[in-house]
Design a protein around this motif. Sequence first.
Motif, PDB file in Angstrom:
ATOM      1  N   GLY A  56      -2.828   2.478  -8.853  1.00  0.00           N
ATOM      2  CA  GLY A  56      -3.900   2.700  -7.897  1.00  0.00           C
ATOM      3  C   GLY A  56      -3.313   3.090  -6.549  1.00  0.00           C
ATOM      4  N   GLY A  57      -3.710   2.362  -5.511  1.00  0.00           N
ATOM      5  CA  GLY A  57      -3.229   2.699  -4.171  1.00  0.00           C
ATOM      6  C   GLY A  57      -1.945   1.985  -3.800  1.00  0.00           C
ATOM      7  N   PHE A  58      -1.379   1.254  -4.754  1.00  0.00           N
ATOM      8  CA  PHE A  58      -0.168   0.476  -4.451  1.00  0.00           C
ATOM      9  C   PHE A  58       1.073   1.118  -5.051  1.00  0.00           C
ATOM     10  N   LEU A  59       2.165   0.873  -4.362  1.00  0.00           N
ATOM     11  CA  LEU A  59       3.428   1.497  -4.767  1.00  0.00           C
ATOM     12  C   LEU A  59       4.540   0.457  -4.703  1.00  0.00           C
ATOM     13  N   GLU A  60       5.386   0.474  -5.744  1.00  0.00           N
ATOM     14  CA  GLU A  60       6.571  -0.398  -5.762  1.00  0.00           C
ATOM     15  C   GLU A  60       7.792   0.523  -5.857  1.00  0.00           C
ATOM     16  N   ARG A  61       8.706   0.378  -4.911  1.00  0.00           N
ATOM     17  CA  ARG A  61       9.901   1.222  -4.941  1.00  0.00           C
ATOM     18  C   ARG A  61      11.157   0.371  -4.959  1.00  0.00           C
ATOM     19  N   VAL A  62      12.104   0.774  -5.810  1.00  0.00           N
ATOM     20  CA  VAL A  62      13.427   0.160  -5.777  1.00  0.00           C
ATOM     21  C   VAL A  62      14.293   1.088  -4.926  1.00  0.00           C
ATOM     22  N   VAL A  63      14.825   0.544  -3.840  1.00  0.00           N
ATOM     23  CA  VAL A  63      15.586   1.376  -2.910  1.00  0.00           C
ATOM     24  C   VAL A  63      17.004   0.835  -2.770  1.00  0.00           C
TER      25      VAL A  63
ATOM     26  N   PRO B 291       0.845  -1.201   0.000  1.00  0.00           N
ATOM     27  CA  PRO B 291       0.000   0.000   0.000  1.00  0.00           C
ATOM     28  C   PRO B 291       0.882   1.253   0.000  1.00  0.00           C
ATOM     29  N   ALA B 292       0.504   2.235  -0.845  1.00  0.00           N
ATOM     30  CA  ALA B 292       1.381   3.379  -1.090  1.00  0.00           C
ATOM     31  C   ALA B 292       1.815   4.079   0.188  1.00  0.00           C
TER      32      ALA B 292
ATOM     33  N   LEU C 162      15.489   4.717  -5.787  1.00  0.00           N
ATOM     34  CA  LEU C 162      15.984   4.792  -7.165  1.00  0.00           C
ATOM     35  C   LEU C 162      14.843   4.949  -8.160  1.00  0.00           C
ATOM     36  N   ALA C 163      13.720   4.298  -7.884  1.00  0.00           N
ATOM     37  CA  ALA C 163      12.592   4.375  -8.815  1.00  0.00           C
ATOM     38  C   ALA C 163      11.308   4.006  -8.097  1.00  0.00           C
ATOM     39  N   SER C 164      10.210   4.583  -8.569  1.00  0.00           N
ATOM     40  CA  SER C 164       8.891   4.297  -7.997  1.00  0.00           C
ATOM     41  C   SER C 164       7.899   4.014  -9.113  1.00  0.00           C
ATOM     42  N   ARG C 165       7.010   3.075  -8.863  1.00  0.00           N
ATOM     43  CA  ARG C 165       5.925   2.809  -9.809  1.00  0.00           C
ATOM     44  C   ARG C 165       4.660   2.674  -8.993  1.00  0.00           C
ATOM     45  N   ARG C 166       3.607   3.347  -9.452  1.00  0.00           N
ATOM     46  CA  ARG C 166       2.371   3.342  -8.689  1.00  0.00           C
ATOM     47  C   ARG C 166       1.250   2.779  -9.547  1.00  0.00           C
TER      48      ARG C 166
ATOM     49  N   ASP D 227      13.611   8.861 -10.032  1.00  0.00           N
ATOM     50  CA  ASP D 227      12.422   8.920  -9.184  1.00  0.00           C
ATOM     51  C   ASP D 227      11.671  10.205  -9.491  1.00  0.00           C
ATOM     52  N   ASP D 228      11.305  10.332 -10.789  1.00  0.00           N
ATOM     53  CA  ASP D 228      10.633  11.570 -11.179  1.00  0.00           C
ATOM     54  C   ASP D 228       9.131  11.457 -10.985  1.00  0.00           C
ATOM     55  N   GLY D 229       8.770  11.357  -9.746  1.00  0.00           N
ATOM     56  CA  GLY D 229       7.359  11.208  -9.419  1.00  0.00           C
ATOM     57  C   GLY D 229       7.010   9.746  -9.437  1.00  0.00           C
ATOM     58  N   ASP D 230       5.929   9.376  -8.806  1.00  0.00           N
ATOM     59  CA  ASP D 230       5.492   7.977  -8.793  1.00  0.00           C
ATOM     60  C   ASP D 230       4.655   7.756 -10.029  1.00  0.00           C
ATOM     61  N   ARG D 231       5.324   7.330 -11.117  1.00  0.00           N
ATOM     62  CA  ARG D 231       4.642   7.233 -12.395  1.00  0.00           C
ATOM     63  C   ARG D 231       3.670   6.078 -12.429  1.00  0.00           C
TER      64      ARG D 231
END
Length: 308
Positions: free
Chosen positions: A250-257, A230-231, A244-248, A290-294
């Motif tokens: 709906g209400g879910f978020l995946e981040r590479v950290v 969940p985001a 490093l990167a985010s992908r969204r 990480d130019d915004g949660d695309r």
Amino acid sequence: MTTTAPAVSARGVGRRLGSTQALQDVSFDLPTGAVCGLLGRNGAGKTTLMAMVAGHDRPDAGEIAVHGERPFENPAAAGLVSMVRDNQRYPDDLHLAHLLRVGPLFHAGWDADLAAEVVDAFRLPSKPQLRKLSRGQSSAVAILVGLASRAPVTVLDEPTLGLDATSRQVFADLLVRDLAAAPRTVLLSTHLVDELEGLLDHVLVLDGGRLVRDAALEDLHGSASVVLGPADAVERATADVAVLASRRVGGFLERVVEEPGGSARAAGDPALQVRPAGLQELVAALGAGDDGDRATAARPGSLTEVSR
Ligand SMILES: Nc1ncnc2c1ncn2[C@@H]1O[C@H](COP(=O)(O)OP(=O)(O)OP(=O)(O)O)[C@@H](O)[C@H]1O
């Protein structure tokens, strides 16, 4: 086996092509004997850098050296590097047989038996002129020259471009076997990171002309993680780590950290999935920024899975 003396050294290398800064302030030492993957998105500067290693071009800032020699217009460096460009143009009437005959004239270490074996392994046809070969067959010719020349530094620009699955395996097997027989340094670019990862000792990642990673493969393994859930929970858990990167979706978020365990907070939150990032994921993340949660199309096993 690698040694500490660098096969290729770059110091502050820059190259402007037209209005594009294709490379900027690139510095690295490539260990002798390493198989190095040169990775990054389209237009990252890989071919530009390889062309300079091969002496086809020169930097307009900084310096590049191959075994201590400047590659551009330097006879002392001529036999040190072998590279067939991705867009290599051949004379109209040049056939495979001609190439096999002139190979030894250009490369002192040319191995004619190996060249013949590569021709067989890729089933390269002898009839048509080289310029009429298919995309995959042209890649096979570049591999042939790269391997048979046995140059101390072999540069392969997207060697598997257009190759079918069998031929890609043939390439991997030939490379591993030939490097065992005649160890040397290889710099290869590819977008098939997962498939060729097993060949690599070292990784250079370019993004927008800048070098964003320079590491032994073993040091990259486990250096980054994927945090998924969940985001708001992902945002909380990754607030204090380098994202490093985010992908969204709906209400879910995946981040590479950039944290081995995804962060202490993430590890303690049962709502989150945390796993090590693979090399392909890491390279994609380095190129994504990480130019915004695309918002993005979900792929199997990731955001869709946790949103069910
Ligand atoms: N002759 C040229 N004139 C102007 N710009 C150029 C020229 N050659 C390359 N470029 C630009 O320089 C940048 C780097 O190109 P390069 O071919 O090195 O990228 P690459 O990482 O090899 O890309 P790909 O993965 O798509 O092969 C790109 O933005 C490209 O458009």
